[in-house]
Design a protein around this motif. Structure first.
Motif, PDB file in Angstrom:
ATOM      1  N   GLU A 193     -24.733  27.527  -8.055  1.00  0.00           N
ATOM      2  CA  GLU A 193     -25.918  28.385  -8.022  1.00  0.00           C
ATOM      3  C   GLU A 193     -25.649  29.645  -7.198  1.00  0.00           C
ATOM      4  O   GLU A 193     -26.056  30.752  -7.586  1.00  0.00           O
ATOM      5  CB  GLU A 193     -27.104  27.622  -7.438  1.00  0.00           C
ATOM      6  CG  GLU A 193     -28.379  28.432  -7.340  1.00  0.00           C
ATOM      7  CD  GLU A 193     -29.515  27.670  -6.674  1.00  0.00           C
ATOM      8  OE1 GLU A 193     -30.462  28.327  -6.218  1.00  0.00           O
ATOM      9  OE2 GLU A 193     -29.443  26.417  -6.609  1.00  0.00           O
ATOM     10  N   ILE A 194     -24.948  29.499  -6.066  1.00  0.00           N
ATOM     11  CA  ILE A 194     -24.623  30.667  -5.252  1.00  0.00           C
ATOM     12  C   ILE A 194     -23.796  31.659  -6.055  1.00  0.00           C
ATOM     13  O   ILE A 194     -24.047  32.878  -6.055  1.00  0.00           O
ATOM     14  CB  ILE A 194     -23.862  30.239  -3.974  1.00  0.00           C
ATOM     15  CG1 ILE A 194     -24.787  29.479  -3.012  1.00  0.00           C
ATOM     16  CG2 ILE A 194     -23.243  31.441  -3.279  1.00  0.00           C
ATOM     17  CD1 ILE A 194     -25.840  30.335  -2.354  1.00  0.00           C
ATOM     18  N   TYR A 195     -22.813  31.151  -6.779  1.00  0.00           N
ATOM     19  CA  TYR A 195     -21.970  32.055  -7.564  1.00  0.00           C
ATOM     20  C   TYR A 195     -22.748  32.707  -8.707  1.00  0.00           C
ATOM     21  O   TYR A 195     -22.526  33.883  -9.043  1.00  0.00           O
ATOM     22  CB  TYR A 195     -20.735  31.327  -8.083  1.00  0.00           C
ATOM     23  CG  TYR A 195     -19.532  31.563  -7.193  1.00  0.00           C
ATOM     24  CD1 TYR A 195     -18.815  32.748  -7.290  1.00  0.00           C
ATOM     25  CD2 TYR A 195     -19.151  30.633  -6.247  1.00  0.00           C
ATOM     26  CE1 TYR A 195     -17.734  32.996  -6.467  1.00  0.00           C
ATOM     27  CE2 TYR A 195     -18.068  30.864  -5.418  1.00  0.00           C
ATOM     28  CZ  TYR A 195     -17.362  32.051  -5.534  1.00  0.00           C
ATOM     29  OH  TYR A 195     -16.293  32.293  -4.698  1.00  0.00           O
ATOM     30  N   LEU A 196     -23.647  31.965  -9.327  1.00  0.00           N
ATOM     31  CA  LEU A 196     -24.473  32.562 -10.380  1.00  0.00           C
ATOM     32  C   LEU A 196     -25.336  33.690  -9.821  1.00  0.00           C
ATOM     33  O   LEU A 196     -25.525  34.737 -10.464  1.00  0.00           O
ATOM     34  CB  LEU A 196     -25.339  31.493 -11.039  1.00  0.00           C
ATOM     35  CG  LEU A 196     -24.591  30.496 -11.934  1.00  0.00           C
ATOM     36  CD1 LEU A 196     -25.504  29.340 -12.316  1.00  0.00           C
ATOM     37  CD2 LEU A 196     -24.049  31.188 -13.184  1.00  0.00           C
ATOM     38  N   ARG A 197     -25.881  33.488  -8.619  1.00  0.00           N
ATOM     39  CA  ARG A 197     -26.681  34.538  -7.974  1.00  0.00           C
ATOM     40  C   ARG A 197     -25.823  35.753  -7.651  1.00  0.00           C
ATOM     41  O   ARG A 197     -26.243  36.904  -7.832  1.00  0.00           O
ATOM     42  CB  ARG A 197     -27.332  34.001  -6.699  1.00  0.00           C
ATOM     43  CG  ARG A 197     -28.303  32.860  -6.905  1.00  0.00           C
ATOM     44  CD  ARG A 197     -29.574  33.308  -7.600  1.00  0.00           C
ATOM     45  NE  ARG A 197     -30.565  32.244  -7.640  1.00  0.00           N
ATOM     46  CZ  ARG A 197     -31.729  32.326  -8.240  1.00  0.00           C
ATOM     47  NH1 ARG A 197     -32.068  33.443  -8.866  1.00  0.00           N
ATOM     48  NH2 ARG A 197     -32.574  31.312  -8.237  1.00  0.00           N
TER      49      ARG A 197
END
Length: 586
Positions: A193-197
Motif C-alpha cells: 500500500e505504501i508503494y502504491l501511494r
C-alpha cells in the motif's frame, strides 16, 4: 512594445530535481570517506530506488539532499549538491524542507504532535503558511487517510503511522520525497500500500520519489530508475528494466534478483520479467505436469515443514486474554482467549498484521508481562510464579531494534553479561565459543551500537544464546537488513537447533517464513486464524487475504500456474522445469 503577432518568450527549462557533482564526505573521527567523488543527476518526475548493501552509504547520500549532511551531520564536505537549483551548502535544513521531504526509516520518531491533524499541520503552521489548513486536508486526502484526522498518533497501526509521517512531509508541498526503507516493519499488504501511494504521488502529482530499499521485488515493480551504491559511490544509474537485466551485478552487491527476475532469466526471457504476471507468461510454456521428486529446499535437503514435530511441550498458552487501558480508561483487548502449545524442535513463524498481538504474545512468554486471564508456562513454570529476570534462565527475547540489547561498551561484555551475572561454570569459555559461532571474533571489542545492521543482529543472537534458553523469541530479526545480512541471520537461525529447543520468530518477511519455518501461527484480532505449515498457508487465499499476507513471489507464480504441491521458492519451482530449458543466467 509587442505586436499582436509576437509570441511570449518561452519559459526557461527548470533544472533537474537533484544534481550531485564531485561529492565526497567524511564523518568526524573516521579515517576514510563515506561518500567518494559522487556524480549523480536525478531528473524531475523520476521514481528512483537507491540500492546497495548495508554500509554502502545509501542513507548518507540521501541525507545530502535535505541538508542534514553537512548542516546537522557535519564533517569534511567537498563538491556540491543542488536540489531544485538550490545549493544545499548555501542553504539550511529548514529552507530545504520545502524542496525535499524526508520520511526516515524510524518514522515513528517523526511524529511529534498528539493527533494526526496536528501532526500534518505542524510543518506548514510553523513555517507561517496562511493556508496551513488547506495544506493539511490536501495531504490527508492525497494519501486517503482523512478519516484518521482526529486519531491520536499512538492509536495508529504501523502502516497508518507511516502514511501520517508521509502526509506531514507532503503538507510542505516538496518537489522531492525521500523515503528510507518504506516497507521495514510493515506487514506485506501495508508495505505494498505504501508503494502504491508513492506511485500515485509520482504519476498523478509529478513528485520526484526516491526510496532507499533492500526489497528488490518492490524495486522491479515500482521504480523507474535504479542507483546501485557500493563503497560510497554509484556503480551505475539505469532504467529499471536494464537494472534488472543486470541482476548478476545486483547479486554481487548483496541484492539477489527477485524471484520473477531469476525465474524468467532461467528460461531465457529477454528482457527479464519485472512482476508476477510477466514471470507467469515466461514460464507457462515450459512447466511440466509433475515436479522432479519431492519439494526440497535450495540445499537439496527436506524442508523442516515436512518433518514430524516432537510431542515435548516447551511452552504453553492456555485461555489467555490480555489488553491495555486507553487514555479514556477502557480496556482494549489485544489477545482474546488464546491457547497454543510450542513443541521442541519447532521453528515457528508468528505472523499477522501490525497490531495483531505478536509482540504482546512474546512479552507474555518472557514474563515481562502476565496475562489478565489465563496462564502462560515455559519449561513447566507458570510465568506468574517467577520474575522476568528469573524466567530469563528459560526464555530469551531478542528485541526488534537491536540497539536496545546493548548495555555495555563491547560485544564481548554484552554477551558475557548474563553468564557472568549467573556465575555460570566455564562462563568465559562459553562466551568465546558464542562469539566465534556468530562470526564476531574480530569485532568482539567494538561497541555493539557502532556495528552495521547485520552485525548487530549477530551480536544480539550471541546475547540470546549466552542465556542458553529453552525458548528463543526473535522480533523481526531480518527487518531493514540487506539480502546478504538477512541470509546470515537465516543461516544462524538454521544452526540454532543444536542449542535452542524451540525458536519462535515474529516476522513480516514471507521469504523467511517460506525458507525457515516448520510451523506458521497466524494471529488476527487477538485470535489464531491459522496454525499450519508454510506450504499449506500460502495455498489458502482466504486466510492470507484476511491476515493481509502476501506469499513470496515464487509461490504467487506457482499459484497462477496451478502447481501442486506448491513450490515456495524459485529453487523449488525450477524442479517443474525441464533441465534443457534452464540455460545460463545472464
Amino acid at each position: 512594445m509587442t505586436t499582436p503577432d509576437a509570441q511570449p518568450a518561452p519559459e526557461a527549462p527548470r533544472p533537474p530535481a537533484i544534481v550531485v557533482k564531485d561529492l565526497s564526505f567524511r564523518y568526524p573521527g573516521t579515517d576514510r570517506d563515506t561518500l567518494r567523488n559522487v556524480d549523480l543527476t536525478i531528473e524531475r518526475g523520476d521514481f528512483v530506488a537507491v540500492v546497495g548493501g548495508n554500509g554502502s552509504a545509501k542513507t548518507t547520500l540521501c541525507k545530502t539532499f535535505n541538508g542534514l549532511v553537512p548542516h546537522y551531520w557535519n564533517g569534511d564536505f567537498a563538491g556540491s549538491v543542488h536540489v531544485d537549483g538550490v545549493d544545499t551548502w548555501e542553504s539550511s535544513v529548514a529552507e530545504l524542507s520545502s524542496h525535499v521531504g524526508y520520511v526516515y526509516q524510524d518514522f515513528q520518531n517523526q511524529l511529534v504532535r498528539p493527533t494526526v491533524r496536528d501532526e500534518v499541520a505542524f510543518g506548514p503552521l510553523n513555517f507561517g503558511h496562511a493556508d496551513y489548513r488547506e495544506r493539511t486536508e490536501e495531504a490527508l486526502a492525497q494519501l486517503g487517510i482523512s478519516h484518521l484526522r482526529e486519531k491520536f498518533v499512538w492509536q495508529l497501526s504501523g502502516g497508518q503511522a507511516h502514511l501520517v509521517a508521509l502526509a506531514a512531509v507532503l503538507a510542505l508541498r516538496p518537489e522531492v520525497i525521500v523515503v528510507d526503507e518504506p516497507v521495514a516493519e510493515l506487514d506485506p499488504a501495508r508495505a505494498r500500500e505504501i508503494y502504491l501511494r508513492l506511485r500515485d504521488l509520482n504519476e498523478r502529482h509529478g513528485i520526484t520519489v526516491i526510496t532507499i530499499e533492500h526489497h528488490a521485488e518492490f524495486i522491479a515493480e515500482f521504480a523507474r530508475t535504479v542507483v546501485l551504491m557500493a563503497d560510497g559511490a554509484p556503480v551505475w544509474h539505469l532504467p529499471v528494466q536494464e537494472a534488472m537485466n543486470r541482476h548478476a551485478d545486483l547479486a554481487a552487491h548483496g541484492i539477489p534478483a527477485p524471484d520473477v527476475v531469476a525465474l524468467s532469466a532461467a528460461v531465457g526471457a529477454d528482457p527479464v520479467a519485472l512482476d508476477v504476471a510477466g514471470a507467469v507468461g515466461a514460464l507457462r510454456k515450459h512447466v511440466r505436469t509433475a515436479p522432479r521428486g519431492e519439494m526440497k529446499g535450495a540445499d537439496g535437503e527436506q524442508r523442516p515443514a515436512e518433518l514430524a514435530p516432537s510431542t515435548e511441550v516447551v511452552a504453553a498458552v492456555e485461555g489467555v486474554t490480555h489488553g491495555y487501558r486507553s487514555v479514556g480508561g477502557e480496556l482494549s483487548t489485544v489477545l482474546d482467549d488464546l491457547s497454543l502449545k510450542l513443541h521442541a524442535g519447532e521453528r515457528i513463524a508468528l505472523v499477522g498484521t501490525n497490531g495483531a498481538g505478536k509482540t504482546t504474545l512474546m512479552k507474555l512468554l518472557t514474563g515481562l508481562i502476565v496475562p489478565r486471564q489465563g496462564t502462560v508456562t515455559v519449561s513447566g513454570i507458570d510465568t506468574r510464579s517467577r520474575s522476568a529476570a528469573r524466567m530469563a534462565d528459560h526464555v530469551s527475547y531478542l528485541y526488534q531494534h537491536p540497539q536496545q540489547m546493548f548495555l555495555k561498551d563491547s560485544v564481548r561484555e554484552d554477551i558475557a553479561l548474563f553468564p557472568r551475572g549467573r556465575q555460570v561454570p566455564d562462563a568465559e569459555q562459553i562466551v568465546e565459543r558464542i562469539i566465534a559461532d556468530v562470526g564476531l571474533t574480530k569485532l568482539a571489542e567494538r561497541d555493539g551500537r557502532t556495528l552495521s545492521g547485520g552485525q548487530q543482529r549477530r551480536a544480539t543472537l550471541g546475547i540470546g544464546l549466552a542465556m542458553r534458553p529453552s525458548l528463543l523469541l526473535l522480533d523481526e530479526p531480518t527487518s531493514s537488513l540487506d539480502i546478504r545480512s538477512r541470509g546470515d541471520v537465516t543461516a544462524m537461525l538454521e544452526a540454532l537447533s543444536d542449542t535452542v529447543r524451540c525458536a519462535l520468530v515474529a516476522t513480516h518477511d514471507m521469504e523467511l517464513v517460506a525458507t525457515w519455518a516448520s510451523r506458521v501461527i497466524v494471529l488476527d484480532q487477538g485470535r489464531v486464524l491459522a496454525d499450519t505449515t508454510p506450504r499449506e498457508l500460502f495455498t489458502r487465499s482466504e486466510t492470507t487475504g484476511q491476515a493481509r499476507l502476501i506469499p513470496p513471489q515464487a509461490a504467487r507464480v506457482a499459484l497462477d500456474l496451478g502447481l501442486e504441491p506448491l513450490p515456495l521458492t524459485a529453487a523449488e519451482l525450477m524442479a517443474w522445469l525441464p533441465p534443457e530449458t534452464l540455460g545460463e543466467e545472464r
